[in-house]
Design a protein around this motif. Structure first.
Motif, PDB file in Angstrom:
ATOM      1  N   UNK A  49       1.101   2.489 -14.005  1.00 57.88           N
ATOM      2  CA  UNK A  49       2.138   1.565 -14.481  1.00 57.88           C
ATOM      3  C   UNK A  49       1.596   0.680 -15.599  1.00 57.88           C
ATOM      4  N   UNK A  50       0.385   0.158 -15.424  1.00 57.69           N
ATOM      5  CA  UNK A  50      -0.199  -0.754 -16.416  1.00 57.69           C
ATOM      6  C   UNK A  50      -0.584  -0.044 -17.703  1.00 57.69           C
ATOM      7  N   UNK A  51      -0.956   1.202 -17.612  1.00 56.86           N
ATOM      8  CA  UNK A  51      -1.418   1.930 -18.796  1.00 56.86           C
ATOM      9  C   UNK A  51      -0.367   2.819 -19.443  1.00 56.86           C
ATOM     10  N   UNK A  52       0.594   3.281 -18.643  1.00 56.55           N
ATOM     11  CA  UNK A  52       1.573   4.224 -19.178  1.00 56.55           C
ATOM     12  C   UNK A  52       3.017   3.770 -18.996  1.00 56.55           C
ATOM     13  N   UNK A  58       1.408 -10.759 -11.542  1.00 54.78           N
ATOM     14  CA  UNK A  58       1.125 -10.899 -10.112  1.00 54.78           C
ATOM     15  C   UNK A  58       0.594  -9.564  -9.587  1.00 54.78           C
ATOM     16  N   UNK A  59      -0.692  -9.274  -9.825  1.00 52.06           N
ATOM     17  CA  UNK A  59      -1.235  -7.927  -9.605  1.00 52.06           C
ATOM     18  C   UNK A  59      -1.531  -7.553  -8.154  1.00 52.06           C
ATOM     19  N   UNK A  60      -1.345  -8.487  -7.234  1.00 50.63           N
ATOM     20  CA  UNK A  60      -1.748  -8.196  -5.855  1.00 50.63           C
ATOM     21  C   UNK A  60      -0.956  -7.042  -5.243  1.00 50.63           C
ATOM     22  N   UNK A  61       0.374  -7.043  -5.454  1.00 47.92           N
ATOM     23  CA  UNK A  61       1.224  -6.049  -4.815  1.00 47.92           C
ATOM     24  C   UNK A  61       2.178  -5.420  -5.839  1.00 47.92           C
ATOM     25  N   UNK A  62       2.716  -4.260  -5.485  1.00 49.71           N
ATOM     26  CA  UNK A  62       3.725  -3.581  -6.302  1.00 49.71           C
ATOM     27  C   UNK A  62       5.104  -4.166  -5.980  1.00 49.71           C
ATOM     28  N   UNK A  63       5.807  -4.717  -6.972  1.00 54.11           N
ATOM     29  CA  UNK A  63       7.054  -5.444  -6.677  1.00 54.11           C
ATOM     30  C   UNK A  63       8.289  -4.566  -6.597  1.00 54.11           C
ATOM     31  N   UNK A  64       9.240  -4.998  -5.798  1.00 50.74           N
ATOM     32  CA  UNK A  64      10.586  -4.455  -5.866  1.00 50.74           C
ATOM     33  C   UNK A  64      11.180  -4.854  -7.211  1.00 50.74           C
ATOM     34  N   UNK A  65      11.904  -3.964  -7.846  1.00 50.25           N
ATOM     35  CA  UNK A  65      12.458  -4.241  -9.171  1.00 50.25           C
ATOM     36  C   UNK A  65      13.344  -5.483  -9.207  1.00 50.25           C
ATOM     37  N   UNK A  66      14.043  -5.784  -8.108  1.00 47.79           N
ATOM     38  CA  UNK A  66      14.978  -6.911  -8.099  1.00 47.79           C
ATOM     39  C   UNK A  66      14.283  -8.262  -8.204  1.00 47.79           C
ATOM     40  N   UNK A  80      -3.935   2.051  -6.049  1.00 46.41           N
ATOM     41  CA  UNK A  80      -4.560   1.737  -7.338  1.00 46.41           C
ATOM     42  C   UNK A  80      -4.182   2.763  -8.406  1.00 46.41           C
ATOM     43  N   UNK A  81      -4.044   4.005  -8.011  1.00 47.38           N
ATOM     44  CA  UNK A  81      -3.642   5.036  -8.967  1.00 47.38           C
ATOM     45  C   UNK A  81      -2.256   4.727  -9.524  1.00 47.38           C
ATOM     46  N   UNK A  82      -1.359   4.275  -8.665  1.00 42.92           N
ATOM     47  CA  UNK A  82      -0.008   3.917  -9.102  1.00 42.92           C
ATOM     48  C   UNK A  82      -0.061   2.694 -10.015  1.00 42.92           C
ATOM     49  N   UNK A  83      -0.785   1.674  -9.596  1.00 40.69           N
ATOM     50  CA  UNK A  83      -0.891   0.458 -10.412  1.00 40.69           C
ATOM     51  C   UNK A  83      -1.453   0.768 -11.789  1.00 40.69           C
ATOM     52  N   UNK A 113       0.846  -1.192   0.000  1.00 38.83           N
ATOM     53  CA  UNK A 113       0.000   0.000   0.000  1.00 38.83           C
ATOM     54  C   UNK A 113       0.884   1.245   0.000  1.00 38.83           C
ATOM     55  N   UNK A 114       0.459   2.252  -0.744  1.00 41.71           N
ATOM     56  CA  UNK A 114       1.101   3.567  -0.715  1.00 41.71           C
ATOM     57  C   UNK A 114       0.019   4.593  -0.403  1.00 41.71           C
ATOM     58  N   UNK A 115       0.223   5.350   0.655  1.00 46.77           N
ATOM     59  CA  UNK A 115      -0.740   6.380   1.060  1.00 46.77           C
ATOM     60  C   UNK A 115      -0.041   7.727   1.131  1.00 46.77           C
ATOM     61  N   UNK A 116      -0.829   8.797   1.200  1.00 44.94           N
ATOM     62  CA  UNK A 116      -0.240  10.090   1.534  1.00 44.94           C
ATOM     63  C   UNK A 116      -0.354  10.292   3.040  1.00 44.94           C
TER      64      UNK A 116
END
Length: 441
Positions: free
Chosen positions: A224-227, A256-264, A218-221, A207-210
């Motif tokens: 990433x998926x669209x742009x 694997x859409x559940x979470x945002x992955x670390x690049x590694x 979801x905005x971040x996901x 999760x990423x919050x302000x």
């Protein structure tokens, strides 16, 4: 606000000038009385140090003292904070870490797979020596370590110094990823509050919050998926290798859409693809030698020659700013939240208590106070347990001088998963590292 005395270990690094600019950018947050450079390689350290003298004179005139040395006592005595950024064996050994696995058809990367194994086996001895030296001359100093591979180093230091509560292992990769999240959202990285779990270079943002508590995940996901997804940190934004790495985040998120992955995670989830895209004659190490290494050397020479920072491109990067913010939160009890590496002790309830996990923690003058994660899903748990076993067996192999344990570690690693291949790679690594590895029997 008390001014701090800071020592940088491994000051000949190509990242040091960026770190100095980060200290300049954050001097109101983390004011310094003195900066001391320490490196065992005087020839490598000197041009960086002389360039830093120019930089600090122009950009940090209120700093009372700057010096550089190869003497341990001079380096550590009186230090409040020690930042450690060593690379045992230098870029020469990093290139072998990458070439040897690739020559055997597996991932060639400095912190992942067999390359990370070799780098870890080299790093442990020097890291232990550094901690002993710091404690001899500065018993109360905080040691912030960002030497790679951080997971293996953290595991080794936990075992060697179980009672030392002033060692904190940190990686800037989650922050470098969050810089790109912040660009998507039109805000600053330090406006974001992450929820994250995993091992170093092996984790997920849940999760990423302000800071107002609005969920922005979801905005971040969707972005990433669209742009697509590209690096935005100054140090890596124009680097072709990093651009490809960030693009792979979109692939991981689709699979694997559940979470945002670390690049590694790309190296463990798509090892065959990672091998296919690499050129053994132009490894990442070679790109650094021909790129950042020469660029920083040229910059240092230019600063020294001009005796001025005017006309030079000097930028703070997240690598440095993150470390400085972490140090400030500890020094001044700011209780800010950062992703750091800590003993699990139930933070992730369905992982072993003795694991060194990477999670968000509130950083106080007493150290990190990690937030509970609870149970994690079976898929991520299974991946983490295999990686954790590999990391712990690697450290076992170091302390027990055991060839068998080293073989078990590499056989477990997801970039290999083949016992005869693991043995072949291990033998090649031992031969290449005979001046660095303990004798494995």
């Amino acid at each position: 606000m008390k001014k701090q005395n800071l020592t940088i270990v491994g000051a000949g690094s190509t990242y040091t000038i960026g770190m100095m600019m980060s200290l300049v950018a954050e001097k109101e947050v983390f004011p310094l009385k003195s900066i001391t450079f320490y490196d065992t390689d005087a020839k490598r350290q000197e041009p960086v140090a002389k360039a830093t003298e120019v930089l600090l004179r122009d950009k940090y005139p209120e700093l009372e003292e700057f010096c550089y040395t190869t003497d341990k006592k001079e380096a550590y005595q009186g230090a409040d904070f020690v930042f450690v950024q060593i690379r045992t064996g230098g870029l020469k050994m990093r290139e072998l870490d990458e070439k040897i696995p690739l020559s055997n058809g597996v991932v060639g990367q400095e912190t992942c797979g067999p390359g990370g194994f070799a780098y870890g086996m080299r790093s442990i001895k020097d890291m232990i020596e550094i901690i002993n030296d710091v404690r001899k001359y500065a018993p109360d100093a905080w040691v912030l370590n960002y030497t790679n591979p951080a997971a293996i180093v953290a595991e080794a230091l936990k075992r060697e110094f179980p009672e030392d509560k002033k060692i904190l292992n940190i990686c800037d990769m989650p922050a470098a990823i969050m810089v790109s999240y912040a660009k998507i959202l039109g805000c600053e990285i330090f406006d974001l509050v992450p929820e994250y779990f995993g091992l170093n270079h092996f984790g997920w943002f849940t999760k990423i919050s302000d800071k107002q508590g609005n969920d922005l995940t979801d905005k971040i996901k969707n972005s990433i998926l669209n742009q697509g997804f590209i690096p935005k940190d100054a140090e890596i934004l124009n680097d072709p290798s990093w651009i490809q790495t960030f693009k792979q985040v979109e692939v991981m998120l689709r699979d694997f859409p559940q979470y945002l992955p670390n690049t590694y995670l790309q190296y463990y989830l798509y090892p065959s693809k990672m091998v296919e895209k690499e050129d053994i004659e132009n490894t990442r190490a070679r790109q650094v030698i021909n790129g950042r290494e020469k660029r920083v050397q040229k910059l240092a020479k230019s600063l020294i020659s001009a005796n001025s920072t005017e006309g030079h491109e000097l930028e703070a990067d997240i690598h440095g700013r993150y470390m400085v913010r972490v140090a400030a939160s500890i020094a001044y009890n700011n209780k800010e939240t950062y992703i750091v590496i800590v003993p699990n002790n139930g933070i992730i309830s369905n992982l072993p208590k003795d694991a060194m996990v990477e999670v968000p923690a509130q950083l106080t003058n007493e150290g990190p106070k990690a937030f509970s994660v609870g149970e994690i899903p079976r898929f991520q748990k299974g991946l983490i347990e295999g990686q954790l076993a590999y990391e712990q067996l690697t450290v076992d192999a170091y302390f027990e001088n055991s060839y068998q344990l080293a073989l078990e570690a590499l056989t477990l690693n997801r970039t290999i998963v083949d016992a005869p291949l693991a043995r072949k790679i291990l033998d090649d690594l031992i031969e290449a590292n005979k001046d660095y590895f303990p004798v494995l029997k």
